[in-house]
Write an enzyme that holds these catalytic residues in place. Structure first.
Site, PDB file in Angstrom:
ATOM      1  N   ASP A  71      -0.856   1.372  -4.109  1.00 33.43           N
ATOM      2  CA  ASP A  71      -1.692   0.317  -4.699  1.00 33.43           C
ATOM      3  C   ASP A  71      -2.996   0.842  -5.277  1.00 33.43           C
ATOM      4  O   ASP A  71      -3.911   0.070  -5.568  1.00 33.43           O
ATOM      5  CB  ASP A  71      -1.960  -0.803  -3.689  1.00 33.43           C
ATOM      6  CG  ASP A  71      -2.863  -0.391  -2.538  1.00 33.43           C
ATOM      7  OD1 ASP A  71      -2.806   0.784  -2.134  1.00 33.43           O
ATOM      8  OD2 ASP A  71      -3.606  -1.245  -2.023  1.00 33.43           O
TER       9      ASP A  71
ATOM     10  N   LYS B 249      -3.633  -8.040   0.980  1.00 29.92           N
ATOM     11  CA  LYS B 249      -5.030  -7.670   1.187  1.00 29.92           C
ATOM     12  C   LYS B 249      -5.878  -8.819   0.653  1.00 29.92           C
ATOM     13  O   LYS B 249      -5.658  -9.287  -0.464  1.00 29.92           O
ATOM     14  CB  LYS B 249      -5.360  -6.359   0.481  1.00 29.92           C
ATOM     15  CG  LYS B 249      -4.674  -5.145   1.109  1.00 29.92           C
ATOM     16  CD  LYS B 249      -5.060  -3.845   0.415  1.00 29.92           C
ATOM     17  CE  LYS B 249      -4.425  -2.649   1.129  1.00 29.92           C
ATOM     18  NZ  LYS B 249      -4.751  -1.363   0.477  1.00 29.92           N
TER      19      LYS B 249
ATOM     20  N   SER C  50       0.835  -1.199   0.000  1.00 32.65           N
ATOM     21  CA  SER C  50       0.000   0.000   0.000  1.00 32.65           C
ATOM     22  C   SER C  50       0.875   1.257   0.000  1.00 32.65           C
ATOM     23  O   SER C  50       1.679   1.456  -0.881  1.00 32.65           O
ATOM     24  CB  SER C  50      -0.966  -0.035   1.181  1.00 32.65           C
ATOM     25  OG  SER C  50      -1.900   0.997   1.097  1.00 32.65           O
ATOM     26  N   HIS C  51       0.721   2.104   1.020  1.00 32.94           N
ATOM     27  CA  HIS C  51       1.476   3.359   1.087  1.00 32.94           C
ATOM     28  C   HIS C  51       2.646   3.280   2.066  1.00 32.94           C
ATOM     29  O   HIS C  51       3.283   4.286   2.359  1.00 32.94           O
ATOM     30  CB  HIS C  51       0.543   4.496   1.509  1.00 32.94           C
ATOM     31  CG  HIS C  51      -0.066   4.281   2.870  1.00 32.94           C
ATOM     32  ND1 HIS C  51      -1.146   3.459   3.062  1.00 32.94           N
ATOM     33  CD2 HIS C  51       0.267   4.749   4.091  1.00 32.94           C
ATOM     34  CE1 HIS C  51      -1.454   3.449   4.348  1.00 32.94           C
ATOM     35  NE2 HIS C  51      -0.617   4.219   4.993  1.00 32.94           N
TER      36      HIS C  51
END
Length: 454
Positions: free
Chosen positions: A239, A114, A104-105
């Site tokens: 993402d 996920k 993700s970040h």
């Protein structure tokens, strides 16, 4: 045979850690074996798998697939793309579940997974159940097959299907994250003029980190908007499930303001609909939703929690301050930054007003960004619980939807546990800068009483 995970990677909404320190190749294989077991126990046979552009993602994807097929499920590989593309695949293809390998970040050395099962987020107790299966080695066994499926074009086409889009001049900063290839396909389907930055996925993130909630990461996009005289610009996280936006004057449009902009055309079509915002959102957003004829609802921060709340309430739209925007209206109920971009273009065109003017419908407020304060994983819950106990004893006006959101004269402040990092987060809002300073002094005093310095 069994497998134990480092407890800190088992987060509320996903599985995420630092590769080579808390997250290893063997973890990915064990996740695959355990998830395959869960899928098979519910009668499923096929799992879609995608990945982001991080340097460790191919290794983790390969190990994950090894575990899935050893657990007896077939794997449909969709390759590199944003997490929403994996969610789209799980919703549209004949599969029973999906996993996206993504950090993700988070920092470049982090990565994770996920998961979605039966069109629902796999989170909270689900993740703990997966870990328990791995710890017991209670795995199904079989010989699954692996196939590939290219969904990029279909996903991009679905994003624009049925939308009424005007020609705009738009900048797109993909941040060298996983959204880049999908954005390249998407803009070919859009009217107007489109300028792309950093569209090539590169897990080193050489230009800036892909987190549009950090103001500094929008500098390249703002410079592009200024240089080309664009109508507005969009930025994406690693993402592609969080959006950032800037207007023609290079002003940042906050995530909750994006939600309010998108609520206006929705509520014109569906008066009385529930619109969900997370606990970090401005009071002005809740007031705006109500003024537009909607039912504002405050919810916990976190993509899985908000998706569950959308299912419970039937809400067609939801959003977080961080830039996660969720669509149940002619979409699938998940957060998708590319979908948000398309619908913002549509909202601007239908309104006949600039993006900045739409954002200015919210009254100005003085507010902090989402402040992350590092606190060890073992302490972060105790810090928030201690503050909550003192506030309760003092009879303060507190909302406990997620952490503590405290009403103060002229504003409010929020303290909550981060679900993705070893940190607590703070956000505060007031009518003006002096009021915000007073509220933050109160926050600092409460944190200090719990042994934490901002």
């Amino acid at each position: 045979m069994s497998h134990a995970f480092a407890p800190e990677i088992l987060r509320e909404y996903d599985i995420r850690g630092t590769v080579g320190r808390t997250l290893f190749e063997g973890d990915a294989t064990a996740i695959g074996r355990s998830f395959a077991t869960i899928v098979r126990r519910m009668g499923g046979t096929r799992v879609a798998v995608g990945r982001d552009g991080r340097l460790s993602s191919p290794m983790l994807e390969s190990a994950l697939i090894k575990g899935l097929v050893a657990g007896g499920v077939d794997v449909v590989r969709i390759g590199l793309g944003p997490s929403p593309m994996l969610y789209y695949t799980e919703a549209e293809l004949a599969v029973d579940a999906g996993i996206h390998v993504t950090g993700s970040h988070n920092p470049a050395d982090d990565n994770g997974f996920k998961l979605v099962l039966g069109h629902r987020s796999f989170w909270g107790p689900d993740i703990q159940s997966l870990a328990a299966i791995a710890a017991a080695g209670d795995w199904s066994a079989g010989e699954g097959a692996v196939s590939g499926h290219d969904v990029l074009d279909a996903y991009a086409a679905r994003l624009v299907r049925g939308r009424s889009l005007s020609a705009c001049r738009v900048g797109w900063d993909c941040g060298n994250g996983a959204a880049g290839p999908a954005v390249e396909r998407l803009v070919k389907l859009l009217p107007g003029e489109h300028h792309l930055l950093h569209a090539e996925p590169d897990g080193r993130f050489p230009h800036h980190h892909p987190d549009p909630s950090e103001e500094g990461n929008l500098a390249d996009l703002k410079a592009l908007v200024a240089l080309e005289g664009l109508d507005f610009g969009f930025a994406f996280d690693g993402d592609g499930d969080r959006i950032g936006a800037v207007d023609a004057q290079e002003r940042t449009i906050a995530g909750d303001a994006i939600l309010a902009i998108l609520a206006e055309p929705l509520l014109a079509r569906r008066p009385g609909a529930t619109v969900i915002a997370d606990v970090k959102a401005s009071d002005a957003v809740f007031d705006r939703i109500a003024a537009l004829g909607g039912r504002p609802l405050m919810a916990r921060t976190g993509h899985s929690a908000i998706k569950a709340e959308m299912v419970r309430t039937g809400a067609p739209l939801a959003g977080e301050m961080s830039g996660h925007i969720f669509f149940g209206d002619d979409w699938y109920g998940f957060d998708d930054a590319l979908c948000a971009a398309v619908r913002l273009i549509e909202a601007v065109g239908k309104s006949g007003r600039p993006l900045g003017a739409l954002a200015d419908a919210l009254p100005p407020r003085a507010a902090t960004p989402d402040l992350r304060i590092a606190v060890p994983e073992s302490r972060k819950h105790r810090v928030v619980e201690g503050v909550a106990a003192r506030l309760a004893a003092a009879g303060a006006a507190v909302d406990t939807t997620d952490g503590v959101r405290v009403r103060e004269a002229g504003g409010w402040w929020l303290l909550r546990v981060s679900n993705t990092q070893a940190a607590v987060t703070v956000r505060a809002e007031a009518a003006d800068a002096d009021g915000l300073a007073r509220i933050m002094a109160r926050v600092d005093a409460e944190l200090a009483a719990s042994g934490v310095a901002r």
